[in-house]
Scaffold this active site. Structure first.
Site, PDB file in Angstrom:
ATOM      1  N   GLU B 213       0.816  -1.407   0.068  1.00  0.00           N
ATOM      2  CA  GLU B 213      -0.116  -0.004   0.028  1.00  0.00           C
ATOM      3  C   GLU B 213       0.896   1.389   0.185  1.00  0.00           C
ATOM      4  OE1 GLU B 213      -0.846  -2.611   1.933  1.00  0.00           O
ATOM      5  OE2 GLU B 213      -2.755  -3.135   1.557  1.00  0.00           O
ATOM      6  N   HIS B 282     -10.549  -4.201  10.611  1.00  0.00           N
ATOM      7  CA  HIS B 282     -11.072  -4.134   9.369  1.00  0.00           C
ATOM      8  C   HIS B 282     -12.435  -3.168   9.175  1.00  0.00           C
ATOM      9  CE1 HIS B 282      -8.346  -7.136   8.224  1.00  0.00           C
ATOM     10  NE2 HIS B 282      -8.570  -7.082   6.983  1.00  0.00           N
TER      11      HIS B 282
END
Lengths: 346, 484
Positions: B213, B282
């Site tokens: 990322e 998450h």
């Protein structure tokens, strides 16, 4: 294998050889390096007078790296680096007056005084900064290279970073994608032996940083970064590799910074004798100067004349930078966004 | 011309220093780079180097405990064989490049440095503009939503398809637009937002990346600096935490740091907010994190139609845009215009339901909850106005305040935690700009201040609920049955 220091092995050999450069180019290299040296010395001085604020990282001792490498660039190639960036801007042909004016935080600076020493740019010269976060310029530069490949324009990106940044994770994420997609990236590790106060051997499990691309199949070479001719020769080979579409190449430039990490660094992590030895035996400017004199390409008088020209040019830059106006207060809220009215923060 | 050596300022906070030791004597020849003295600053002992070749003509202060103020001459260096007469001349010459006519500015800059070091945020701002506390001089002209041609056709599609259509249309329109991210190409997107794009545009413009990322974000920003228009997909914004340095420090700040030279037209998009039973790492709303950052635009659509019009606006915008999609809305179906130039304005909130009694402000999934709450409130005779912010930066406070001036009551709703939240900022702004319009304390419904639990019952307890919005609105309306 420990670090090799200059004056032993590689460099003493280098001093013996004659210059292989054409006269004009050799003299240009000398002049460019001497100009950077003088610029940086004056930066240090006016910093000490309080005219440059914040952090200021000088390139003194490392001049051969950027001068030798930028001589291998072609029009349209991009350059990006970290915060020790004044020399890269000068080597890209940016105006010393405006670089100095940015350092003093003035409106005539490249960033209108909003960026300072660590954050300067020139789209016109394809210089993309000037970045203050260690290692951040590596994926950014990889993105510049990505754009070259996307546009199929035969340009490459020169991505400079230090031995300290070479330990950042995002560097390896970038290496991976750069090789995976064969992006035209020339990665230049300016190994000046110290990441702030930590020597390479205290920070890196593998101190030959030219091998850092090995697990990504990126070739690399270790170069005597104090010898501008060696830099130039290695640069030409590496650039040819990158421009031919074979993907990235890593050049580890063994160099040395004479000054502290930044202006307020007392540099107690190394002995003065170490600095003196490098300065006396392998200074990049003296090294080339000795060759030029020995080969009869220039004489002492011409060198003195050139030194005077440089001194004058830098004095002009300082005068310009100190006379330039501060950015007007209306600049505070300008340049945050492109044509969106900047109505944030209500 | 002899050169005065001045007491150097070697840190932004240094006002005076001591000479710890001279390393040269009078009449000694020195070269540029030689260490002249050791100076004791407020922090450390630092070496002072000569920057010219010459002869030490005079040492004006011996080493010792005396504090010597910055910029005072401490020695004179004779250049080019000058004699001792040059010393007096140099000391009397106030126009030398090292003279004191800069002292005033030096002081200011020192203060600036101090402010930065102590972390004062705005102490260094040259303008005494308390811009954070005052309304702007001229309110931005509201931009009306576009009027679509009368013959525009509409299709009922899910938000993921609306987003896909927006991407495909913009990629057809502009060859500089490309999308990159994890599983966006051959897998067609972890949430199937990029379905069909690889087939249509190929691997040059629909790019599968490794799971990296930080560098994906940085590479995208670099490509944007070079003039391309990347769309970077994060599989979820939870993973963008690995990349937030590049979003904040590179994407958002470079235009400003370059004095307006460097463009960065990029969209960071992906699912944000609470998901279902995936626990703390998450399931989080990052809206307020990005809304905090000058230099970013932050959008968060509430339904499929909005998603299409806002994503097209994001891709066409010349600025870095953080586009927060809600994972639980991907399947949400709405009537979406089939129109290539359906581009919604950035920075303009939408009245999702008109009402006169209480204002409910939210974004993304919170809008649907607010609308449901408004239905229930209507049964109790309370007409709620629901505002969909759409854009969290810039924030359309004009629309919020106009509504509060009508309803005199405000409830903010978001999944994010309460501390330093979007609602907190709205409440602060409303009380500052429209205090007299308020008839009740501003209410906030937030996610509970706890990492998201996994257990179904605890997860429900941690999430904002419609019933809480109804209760908050009733409290604001001083309806007694909400007292509990």
């Amino acid at each position: 294998m420990g670090l090799q220091f200059y004056g032993e092995g590689m460099v003493s050999k280098a001093t013996k050889k004659k210059t292989k450069l054409p006269k004009q180019q050799a003299i240009e290299f000398w002049t460019d390096m001497a100009l950077i040296r003088r610029f940086e010395e004056r930066c240090g001085q006016i910093y000490a007078m309080g005219q440059i604020g914040g952090f200021c990282h000088l390139y003194i001792g490392q001049e051969a790296v950027v001068v030798g490498l930028q001589a291998t660039a072609q029009d349209g190639d991009q350059v990006i680096t970290g915060y020790r960036d004044h020399a890269h801007m000068l080597a890209c042909g940016m105006d010393p007056n405006r670089v100095m004016a940015e350092l003093t935080g003035r409106m005539d600076g490249y960033s209108k005084g909003k960026g300072g020493s660590m954050h300067m740019f020139s789209i016109e010269k394809n210089f993309f900064g000037g970045h203050g976060i260690v290692g951040a310029q590596v994926p950014l530069g990889t993105g510049l290279a990505f754009a070259n490949k996307y546009r199929d324009n035969n340009n490459i990106a020169f991505i400079y970073f230090g031995d300290g940044a070479a330990n950042q994770g995002q560097v390896y994420e970038s290496f991976n994608m750069a090789k995976l997609w064969n992006l035209p990236c020339l990665y230049v590790i300016e190994n000046n032996r110290y990441a702030m106060g930590t020597s390479v051997s205290r920070a890196s499990s593998q101190t030959d940083l030219s091998h850092r691309g090995a697990s990504f199949d990126i070739p690399g070479a270790q170069v005597d970064g104090m010898d501008v001719e060696a830099v130039y020769a290695a640069g030409k080979k590496a650039v040819a590799h990158v421009r031919s579409g074979k993907g990235p190449f890593i050049l580890e430039m063994l160099t040395y910074r004479y000054r502290g990490h930044s202006m307020s660094d007392p540099a107690k992590y190394r002995k003065r004798e170490e600095v003196d030895k490098v300065r006396n035996e392998t200074d990049p400017i003296k090294l080339l100067e000795a060759r030029l004199l020995a080969d009869g390409l220039i004489d002492e008088g011409q060198i003195a004349a050139r030194r005077n020209d440089i001194k004058e040019k830098i004095e002009q830059a300082v005068d310009f930078a100190l006379a330039a106006p501060l950015p007007p207060e209306t600049e505070l809220m300008v340049d945050i966004l492109a044509d969106s009215g900047d109505t944030h923060g209500r | 011309m002899a050169v005065k050596i001045l007491m150097p300022a070697l840190s932004p906070t240094m006002e005076s220093g001591k000479i710890a030791q001279w390393l040269v004597k009078e009449n000694e020849t020195v070269s540029s780079g030689d260490i002249l003295a050791e100076i004791e600053t407020d922090k450390a002992i630092v070496e002072l180097e000569a920057i010219d070749d010459g002869v030490v003509g005079k040492i004006l202060f011996e080493a010792g405990p005396d504090q010597i103020e910055v910029n005072r001459p401490i020695a004179v260096l004779l250049i080019d064989g000058e004699d001792a007469n040059a010393i007096e001349a140099a000391l009397n010459d106030t126009n030398a490049d090292t003279d004191s006519n800069t002292a005033a500015e030096t002081e200011t800059e020192t203060e600036t440095g101090l402010a930065q070091e102590t972390g004062a945020e705005t102490g260094a701002a040259p303008a005494e503009t308390d811009s954070s506390n005052q309304p702007p001089l001229a309110a931005p002209e509201p931009v009306a939503d576009m009027v679509l041609p009368a013959d525009t056709s509409y299709r009922d599609i899910a938000m993921r398809e609306a987003l896909r259509d927006a991407l495909a249309e913009e990629m057809r329109r502009d060859a500089d637009v490309f999308i990159m991210g994890e599983e966006v190409a051959e897998y067609e997107g972890a949430y199937k937002v990029t379905q069909g794009l690889f087939k249509e545009f190929g691997g040059k413009r629909v790019i599968d990346t490794p799971i990296t990322e930080h560098a994906i974000a940085g590479l995208g920003v670099g490509a944007a600096f070079a003039g391309l228009k990347p769309v970077v997909e994060f599989m979820t914004f939870n993973f963008a935490m690995q990349a937030i340095d590049q979003i904040v420090n590179s994407a958002a700040k470079t235009r400003y740091m370059s004095g307006g030279q460097v463009n960065c037209s990029i969209v960071f998009r992906g699912p944000n907010g609470v998901a279902s039973r995936v626990a703390a790492q998450h399931s989080q709303d990052y809206s307020s994190w990005y809304a905090h950052i000058p230099g970013l635009i932050v959008l968060s659509p509430a339904n499929a139609s909005e998603a299409k019009g806002l994503l097209k606006a994001a891709i066409r915008d010349p600025n870095p845009v953080v586009f927060l999609e809600h994972e639980l809305l991907y399947g949400d179906i709405a009537s979406v215009p089939d129109y290539d130039d359906f581009v919604l304005p950035i920075g303009r909130a939408r009245i999702a339901r008109a009402g006169a009694d209480v204002t409910l402000v939210s974004y993304a999934r919170g809008v649907a909850m607010a609308l449901q709450a408004a239905e229930e409130l209507a049964e109790s005779g309370v007409q709620a106005e629901v505002i969909d912010l759409r854009s969290l930066r810039p924030l359309d406070m004009d629309t919020v305040i106009a509504s509060v001036e009508k309803t005199h009551r405000l409830v903010t709703i978001e999944e994010g935690w309460p501390v330093c939240s979007v609602g907190g900022h709205i409440a602060a702004t409303v009380q500052r700009l429209a205090f007299d319009a308020l008839d009740a304390p501003i209410e906030a419904v937030n996610g509970v201040d706890v990492p998201m639990p996994y257990a179904a019952n605890l997860e429900q307890l941690a999430l904002p609920q419609v019933a809480q919005i109804v209760a908050a609105a009733k409290r604001a309306a001083y309806l007694t049955d909400a007292a509990e």
